[in-house]
Design a protein around this motif. Structure first.
Motif, PDB file in Angstrom:
ATOM      1  N   VAL A 283       0.865  -1.189   0.000  1.00  0.00           N
ATOM      2  CA  VAL A 283       0.000   0.000   0.000  1.00  0.00           C
ATOM      3  C   VAL A 283       0.898   1.234   0.000  1.00  0.00           C
ATOM      4  O   VAL A 283       2.019   1.192   0.518  1.00  0.00           O
ATOM      5  CB  VAL A 283      -0.949   0.030   1.219  1.00  0.00           C
ATOM      6  N   GLN A 284       0.395   2.328  -0.583  1.00  0.00           N
ATOM      7  CA  GLN A 284       1.166   3.581  -0.650  1.00  0.00           C
ATOM      8  C   GLN A 284       0.234   4.775  -0.475  1.00  0.00           C
ATOM      9  O   GLN A 284      -0.959   4.711  -0.798  1.00  0.00           O
ATOM     10  CB  GLN A 284       1.889   3.694  -2.004  1.00  0.00           C
ATOM     11  N   HIS A 285       0.791   5.894   0.048  1.00  0.00           N
ATOM     12  CA  HIS A 285       0.063   7.148   0.180  1.00  0.00           C
ATOM     13  C   HIS A 285       0.957   8.308  -0.238  1.00  0.00           C
ATOM     14  O   HIS A 285       2.190   8.210  -0.159  1.00  0.00           O
ATOM     15  CB  HIS A 285      -0.402   7.370   1.627  1.00  0.00           C
ATOM     16  N   VAL A 286       0.320   9.391  -0.625  1.00  0.00           N
ATOM     17  CA  VAL A 286       1.069  10.594  -0.997  1.00  0.00           C
ATOM     18  C   VAL A 286       1.719  11.209   0.234  1.00  0.00           C
ATOM     19  O   VAL A 286       2.896  11.573   0.219  1.00  0.00           O
ATOM     20  CB  VAL A 286       0.139  11.630  -1.681  1.00  0.00           C
ATOM     21  N   ASP A 287       0.955  11.333   1.314  1.00  0.00           N
ATOM     22  CA  ASP A 287       1.484  11.950   2.536  1.00  0.00           C
ATOM     23  C   ASP A 287       2.467  11.017   3.238  1.00  0.00           C
ATOM     24  O   ASP A 287       2.185   9.820   3.397  1.00  0.00           O
ATOM     25  CB  ASP A 287       0.338  12.282   3.501  1.00  0.00           C
ATOM     26  N   PRO A 288       3.599  11.565   3.683  1.00  0.00           N
ATOM     27  CA  PRO A 288       4.552  10.742   4.441  1.00  0.00           C
ATOM     28  C   PRO A 288       3.967  10.366   5.810  1.00  0.00           C
ATOM     29  O   PRO A 288       3.612  11.247   6.587  1.00  0.00           O
ATOM     30  CB  PRO A 288       5.774  11.660   4.608  1.00  0.00           C
ATOM     31  N   ARG A 289       3.871   9.067   6.090  1.00  0.00           N
ATOM     32  CA  ARG A 289       3.392   8.615   7.406  1.00  0.00           C
ATOM     33  C   ARG A 289       3.681   7.126   7.567  1.00  0.00           C
ATOM     34  O   ARG A 289       3.712   6.375   6.587  1.00  0.00           O
ATOM     35  CB  ARG A 289       1.890   8.858   7.556  1.00  0.00           C
ATOM     36  N   ARG A 290       3.892   6.716   8.800  1.00  0.00           N
ATOM     37  CA  ARG A 290       3.994   5.290   9.091  1.00  0.00           C
ATOM     38  C   ARG A 290       2.588   4.744   9.291  1.00  0.00           C
ATOM     39  O   ARG A 290       1.724   5.410   9.864  1.00  0.00           O
ATOM     40  CB  ARG A 290       4.825   5.047  10.361  1.00  0.00           C
ATOM     41  N   TYR A 291       2.363   3.533   8.806  1.00  0.00           N
ATOM     42  CA  TYR A 291       1.037   2.929   8.929  1.00  0.00           C
ATOM     43  C   TYR A 291       0.829   2.407  10.350  1.00  0.00           C
ATOM     44  O   TYR A 291       1.775   1.938  11.009  1.00  0.00           O
ATOM     45  CB  TYR A 291       0.874   1.804   7.902  1.00  0.00           C
ATOM     46  N   GLU A 292      -0.389   2.487  10.815  1.00  0.00           N
ATOM     47  CA  GLU A 292      -0.713   2.036  12.167  1.00  0.00           C
ATOM     48  C   GLU A 292      -0.722   0.507  12.225  1.00  0.00           C
ATOM     49  O   GLU A 292      -0.923  -0.171  11.215  1.00  0.00           O
ATOM     50  CB  GLU A 292      -2.077   2.588  12.588  1.00  0.00           C
ATOM     51  N   ASP A 293      -0.544  -0.011  13.450  1.00  0.00           N
ATOM     52  CA  ASP A 293      -0.518  -1.467  13.636  1.00  0.00           C
ATOM     53  C   ASP A 293      -1.793  -2.123  13.125  1.00  0.00           C
ATOM     54  O   ASP A 293      -1.755  -3.224  12.557  1.00  0.00           O
ATOM     55  CB  ASP A 293      -0.335  -1.806  15.121  1.00  0.00           C
ATOM     56  N   ILE A 294      -2.931  -1.424  13.301  1.00  0.00           N
ATOM     57  CA  ILE A 294      -4.213  -1.982  12.870  1.00  0.00           C
ATOM     58  C   ILE A 294      -4.225  -2.204  11.360  1.00  0.00           C
ATOM     59  O   ILE A 294      -4.771  -3.187  10.860  1.00  0.00           O
ATOM     60  CB  ILE A 294      -5.371  -1.042  13.310  1.00  0.00           C
ATOM     61  N   GLU A 295      -3.572  -1.299  10.628  1.00  0.00           N
ATOM     62  CA  GLU A 295      -3.532  -1.421   9.166  1.00  0.00           C
ATOM     63  C   GLU A 295      -2.577  -2.544   8.744  1.00  0.00           C
ATOM     64  O   GLU A 295      -2.892  -3.319   7.828  1.00  0.00           O
ATOM     65  CB  GLU A 295      -3.082  -0.086   8.559  1.00  0.00           C
ATOM     66  N   ILE A 296      -1.428  -2.606   9.404  1.00  0.00           N
ATOM     67  CA  ILE A 296      -0.445  -3.641   9.070  1.00  0.00           C
ATOM     68  C   ILE A 296      -1.023  -5.022   9.343  1.00  0.00           C
ATOM     69  O   ILE A 296      -0.897  -5.948   8.529  1.00  0.00           O
ATOM     70  CB  ILE A 296       0.861  -3.433   9.856  1.00  0.00           C
ATOM     71  N   GLU A 297      -1.680  -5.188  10.492  1.00  0.00           N
ATOM     72  CA  GLU A 297      -2.242  -6.498  10.829  1.00  0.00           C
ATOM     73  C   GLU A 297      -3.348  -6.886   9.861  1.00  0.00           C
ATOM     74  O   GLU A 297      -3.494  -8.062   9.507  1.00  0.00           O
ATOM     75  CB  GLU A 297      -2.748  -6.485  12.273  1.00  0.00           C
ATOM     76  N   ALA A 298      -4.148  -5.910   9.436  1.00  0.00           N
ATOM     77  CA  ALA A 298      -5.190  -6.204   8.450  1.00  0.00           C
ATOM     78  C   ALA A 298      -4.559  -6.647   7.130  1.00  0.00           C
ATOM     79  O   ALA A 298      -5.042  -7.583   6.474  1.00  0.00           O
ATOM     80  CB  ALA A 298      -6.065  -4.976   8.232  1.00  0.00           C
ATOM     81  N   LEU A 299      -3.451  -5.990   6.747  1.00  0.00           N
ATOM     82  CA  LEU A 299      -2.747  -6.380   5.524  1.00  0.00           C
ATOM     83  C   LEU A 299      -2.172  -7.793   5.643  1.00  0.00           C
ATOM     84  O   LEU A 299      -2.249  -8.595   4.704  1.00  0.00           O
ATOM     85  CB  LEU A 299      -1.607  -5.396   5.237  1.00  0.00           C
ATOM     86  N   GLN A 300      -1.593  -8.106   6.797  1.00  0.00           N
ATOM     87  CA  GLN A 300      -0.993  -9.423   6.984  1.00  0.00           C
ATOM     88  C   GLN A 300      -2.034 -10.540   6.919  1.00  0.00           C
ATOM     89  O   GLN A 300      -1.796 -11.596   6.329  1.00  0.00           O
ATOM     90  CB  GLN A 300      -0.244  -9.456   8.324  1.00  0.00           C
ATOM     91  N   THR A 301      -3.177 -10.303   7.538  1.00  0.00           N
ATOM     92  CA  THR A 301      -4.249 -11.302   7.492  1.00  0.00           C
ATOM     93  C   THR A 301      -4.775 -11.449   6.075  1.00  0.00           C
ATOM     94  O   THR A 301      -5.033 -12.563   5.598  1.00  0.00           O
ATOM     95  CB  THR A 301      -5.390 -10.899   8.448  1.00  0.00           C
ATOM     96  N   THR A 302      -4.936 -10.328   5.389  1.00  0.00           N
ATOM     97  CA  THR A 302      -5.402 -10.367   3.998  1.00  0.00           C
ATOM     98  C   THR A 302      -4.414 -11.135   3.118  1.00  0.00           C
ATOM     99  O   THR A 302      -4.811 -11.913   2.250  1.00  0.00           O
ATOM    100  CB  THR A 302      -5.577  -8.934   3.461  1.00  0.00           C
ATOM    101  N   ALA A 303      -3.123 -10.927   3.358  1.00  0.00           N
ATOM    102  CA  ALA A 303      -2.096 -11.617   2.571  1.00  0.00           C
ATOM    103  C   ALA A 303      -2.203 -13.123   2.739  1.00  0.00           C
ATOM    104  O   ALA A 303      -1.952 -13.886   1.799  1.00  0.00           O
ATOM    105  CB  ALA A 303      -0.709 -11.131   2.984  1.00  0.00           C
ATOM    106  N   MET A 304      -2.596 -13.563   3.923  1.00  0.00           N
ATOM    107  CA  MET A 304      -2.727 -14.993   4.163  1.00  0.00           C
ATOM    108  C   MET A 304      -3.857 -15.583   3.327  1.00  0.00           C
ATOM    109  O   MET A 304      -3.732 -16.681   2.767  1.00  0.00           O
ATOM    110  CB  MET A 304      -2.982 -15.238   5.651  1.00  0.00           C
ATOM    111  N   VAL A 305      -4.971 -14.861   3.260  1.00  0.00           N
ATOM    112  CA  VAL A 305      -6.095 -15.337   2.450  1.00  0.00           C
ATOM    113  C   VAL A 305      -5.730 -15.292   0.969  1.00  0.00           C
ATOM    114  O   VAL A 305      -6.101 -16.172   0.188  1.00  0.00           O
ATOM    115  CB  VAL A 305      -7.358 -14.501   2.728  1.00  0.00           C
ATOM    116  N   LEU A 306      -4.977 -14.268   0.589  1.00  0.00           N
ATOM    117  CA  LEU A 306      -4.528 -14.175  -0.800  1.00  0.00           C
ATOM    118  C   LEU A 306      -3.687 -15.389  -1.187  1.00  0.00           C
ATOM    119  O   LEU A 306      -3.741 -15.855  -2.321  1.00  0.00           O
ATOM    120  CB  LEU A 306      -3.695 -12.900  -0.994  1.00  0.00           C
ATOM    121  N   SER A 307      -2.920 -15.896  -0.235  1.00  0.00           N
ATOM    122  CA  SER A 307      -2.094 -17.075  -0.493  1.00  0.00           C
ATOM    123  C   SER A 307      -2.956 -18.234  -0.962  1.00  0.00           C
ATOM    124  O   SER A 307      -2.591 -18.963  -1.897  1.00  0.00           O
ATOM    125  CB  SER A 307      -1.321 -17.454   0.773  1.00  0.00           C
ATOM    126  N   GLU A 308      -4.115 -18.424  -0.285  1.00  0.00           N
ATOM    127  CA  GLU A 308      -5.011 -19.508  -0.683  1.00  0.00           C
ATOM    128  C   GLU A 308      -5.590 -19.245  -2.069  1.00  0.00           C
ATOM    129  O   GLU A 308      -5.649 -20.142  -2.915  1.00  0.00           O
ATOM    130  CB  GLU A 308      -6.142 -19.657   0.343  1.00  0.00           C
TER     131      GLU A 308
END
Length: 756
Positions: free
Chosen positions: A131-156
């Motif tokens: 994921v990317q954004h125009v504004d410089p910022r670190r992503y929150e843990d809630i967003e990272i964890e949602a991405l990680q879980t989504t990546a697992m389903v994508l694997s299937e």
């Protein structure tokens, strides 16, 4: 919104997409739209592994023209770094990262912030979700964890739709689907061929997304209960004793097993819509990623403990328990494992188990001792097996030279079979010597005995025509047992061995455990922290301190030999008083049995093993007290050279045909001249033809070796004139040649003496 809620929102919509009949590419296009909408992300991109490169498969926010055009190697750019390290990146300013690479066709120059997570299949990255954004910022843990879980389903989704190649998913580069050569350390020499079978079959997660969250939660609760019960049973087992390293390990396991944080994270993953198996794997993936960020070795070990426990939980919840042994082998097998215990190896069908390849393993490990006794070749210290060998692959194992060929070409297989056939013919020729007594050309009878340690070994006595058992390793029964073997059980084994041997002698070595042969049910106090376990609290040292152990073994041996001769040998004797102390334990038990009117052995012959060099300095005191002396060349060599045999850098460095070891052995031999003591060698050195030739030349007339070496050594003995080899060895040891091994081999060849 919690991470679980955010992920669940995404997964609910992904579930509909996965169930639809859309084309795989269309599914990916919809996936990036869903993630972008729910995470309010300006860019969402999916890169997948194809032909060894990470290819942009779908994007929302970057130029569509870059799809299937932008490609990068593993390790290249931020995306390649994520895949290479199987780790998450979370950057406020992507361009500031040293691995950043700009791809103009994507139109990404205006975006500053970047986050990416690996899409993992069977522990390997097969893609990256970014994921990317125009504004410089670190992503929150809630967003990272949602991405990680989504990546697992994508694997299937990716694996089910054949979006990546199966070989790539398993980490097999295109060239690795063809023949591959691997190298390691020869732990048990020999040749073997068969199909690869993994000792620990993978737990296959067939379903990632949950149909009913509460059902999955209850499955995890039940699995936790069962796992905790198993750990509690191990920890409370009285046979384990109190204190010591094993208790620390179990306490760590208990700590993790009851850790509320671990259970909570798995529950949160279930809340996001994952099945119990997928939730455990999801948390395990996160653990692996964190392990890579830890520099502290102690903390890394603890994280490994947690991963081991997670594997146990995953097997319980999936019902996929047991090893390949419980499932049964279907044909000639080369077993693949990270490491093995001796009991685990013995569970396998010996008719079908042809060889073993280990990621770890050492020359002194328990499994190697047992494998050698079983005649199973073993190759150890082979890294990255999962990335090279697939279940069912044909393997040609050459543990003579420390190599193996995976998926061999036909020409290679034919050449190996020719060599294998010659080896079998040689063995058949040796078998013809079974009933031939090994006399030298000058008429001297050499005793050729065999080493053993298992009840099954005894059948080899008749098969190879050995003169007896020169070393019966009683510790095998202790090493393969979960609890201390009781006296009755020991008695039955010893009696069966003596019965099977008939009128041939069996030399029982009292238990040699502790140090580098640790067993979980004996507390060794400070010795658990031995920096040099081979030279630590082990063998006779342990037995004299834990005299109850030696008393039980003494009773069992004395009762088993009732009415017959008993040969007892004490290991790792350093000084004569240790021999005296051990003998007195037997004499006390003998007196007790006599008082009980038991049938006693007809005769008892006491001996010692010379492994500790110090004993050679006091032979004048020891020899009058013993009936026989056996030299354990394996330990003696490492003590003489201060070289750990388990260290692969040193394993082949010091030669048994070095003047240092041969001069030492000759000095011992000369010390025994004129003494009523039977002197012999028990160890691998005596089982090699060239080394055995040298031993004959310095005065040794009894060799105890592995059963497969009996034939070759008998063949050697019949070609030797002792006067000639003795004269030659005396000359070489007085004035050592540059390479004694080469000189001896040339001397043998000139006289038509066959040596390996």
């Amino acid at each position: 919104m919690t991470a679980a809620a955010a992920a669940r929102l995404i997964l609910t919509q992904l579930h509909e997409i996965m169930a639809s009949r859309m084309h795989a590419q269309r599914k990916l296009d919809r996936v990036v739209e869903i993630i972008a909408h729910n995470l309010d992300s300006e860019v969402v991109s999916i890169y997948l592994l194809r032909e060894g490169m990470l290819e942009l498969f779908a994007t929302r926010g970057l130029n569509k023209e870059a799809v299937h055009v932008t490609r990068m190697a593993i390790g290249e750019g931020l995306t390649g770094t994520i895949a290479d390290n199987v780790e998450t990146l979370n950057l406020a300013e992507a361009k500031a990262h040293p691995d950043f690479q700009y791809r103009p066709e994507t139109g990404e120059e205006k975006f500053h912030s970047f986050a990416g997570v690996p899409i993992v299949y069977r522990e390997r990255a097969i893609g990256v979700l970014c994921v990317q954004h125009v504004d410089p910022r670190r992503y929150e843990d809630i967003e990272i964890e949602a991405l990680q879980t989504t990546a697992m389903v994508l694997s299937e989704l990716i694996s089910n739709n054949d979006l990546v190649d199966e070989e790539e998913a398993l980490g097999l580069a295109p060239e690795q689907t063809g023949p591959a050569n691997i190298a390691g350390l020869s732990l048990v020499k020999g040749l073997a061929s068969g199909n690869a079978v993994y000792h620990q079959p993978r737990v296959t997660i067939d379903q990632v997304m949950a149909d009913d969250i509460e059902v999955e939660r209850q499955r995890v609760y039940r699995a936790f209960d069962k796992m905790r019960e198993q750990i509690d049973n191990m920890a409370s087992n009285a046979e384990f004793g109190v204190g010591g390293e094993h208790e620390e390990v179990l306490n760590t396991y208990k700590m993790f097993a009851y850790d509320e944080g671990w259970g909570r994270r798995i529950n949160e993953a279930i809340d996001s819509g994952l099945t119990a198996e997928a939730a455990i794997e999801r948390v395990q993936q996160r653990t692996r990623m964190r392990m890579r960020e830890i520099d502290d070795p102690l903390l890394q070990d603890r994280m490994h403990d947690l991963e081991d426990l997670a594997n146990r939980l995953l097997r319980i919840v999936s019902g996929q328990m047991g090893t390949a042994a419980t499932q049964g082998l279907r044909g000639d097998t080369i077993l693949i494992a990270k490491n093995l215990g001796p009991a685990e190896l013995l569970e396998y069908d010996k008719r079908r188990l042809k060889g073993v390849i280990l990621e770890e393993g050492s020359l002194t490990s328990h499994v190697v001792i047992v494998a050698r006794a079983m005649g199973v070749p073993v190759l150890g210290r082979v890294r990255g097996l999962r990335g090279i060998v697939r279940e069912g692959d044909e393997i040609l194992l050459d543990a003579e030279n420390g190599t193996a060929t995976v998926r061999p070409a036909q020409t290679v297989a034919d050449a190996f079979e020719t060599r294998f056939t010659k080896s079998r013919k040689r063995q058949a020729d040796y078998a013809k010597l079974r009933d031939v007594e090994p006399f030298t050309r000058c008429g001297t009878r050499i005793q050729v005995m065999m080493n053993a340690g298992l009840r099954e070994d005894i059948s080899n006595l008749n098969l190879v025509g050995a003169d007896g058992i020169g070393l019966f390793r009683t510790e095998f029964q202790f090493l393969v047992s979960a609890t201390l073997p009781q006296r009755e059980r020991q008695f039955r084994l010893y009696r069966d061995v003596i019965d099977a041997a008939g009128d041939r002698p069996v030399i029982f070595r009292t238990v040699d455990i502790g140090g580098d042969k640790a067993v979980p049910y004996l507390r060794s106090g400070e010795a658990e922290n031995d920096e040099n376990p081979a030279m630590g609290w082990r063998a006779l040292r342990l037995a004299l301190e834990r005299d109850g152990l030696l008393k039980v073994q003494a009773r069992a041996l004395l009762e088993a030999a009732s009415g017959r001769s008993l040969y007892v040998m004490f290991p790792m004797v350093s000084e004569p008083w240790e021999f005296d102390a051990a003998k007195s334990v037997f004499e006390d038990q003998l007196a007790y049995l006599k008082s009980q009117k038991k049938v006693l052995p007809e005769a008892i012959h006491y001996g010692a093993m010379l492994e500790v060099p110090a004993l050679a300095e006091v032979l004048d005191q020891l020899l009058p007290r013993i009936s026989f002396l056996s030299i354990g060349t394996n330990d003696l060599t490492q003590f003489l050279f201060a070289a750990d045999r388990a260290n692969p850098k040193l394993a082949e460095r010091y030669d048994w045909l070095s003047p240092a070891i041969l001069r030492f052995l000759r000095r011992v031999s000369l010390a025994a001249v004129g003494q009523p003591v039977d002197l012999g060698i028990c160890g691998e050195m005596g089982g090699r033809q060239l080394e055995a030739l040298a031993l004959l030349g310095i005065g040794y007339r009894r060799l105890s070796i592995t059963p497969v070496s009996i034939g070759p050594i008998k063949e050697l003995v019949r070609q030797v004139d002792l006067a000639q080899i003795t004269e030659a060895m005396n000359g070489w040891l007085a004035h050592p040649p540059e390479n004694l091994r080469t000189t001896l081999a040339e001397w043998a060849a000139e006289r038509g003496i066959s040596v390996d």
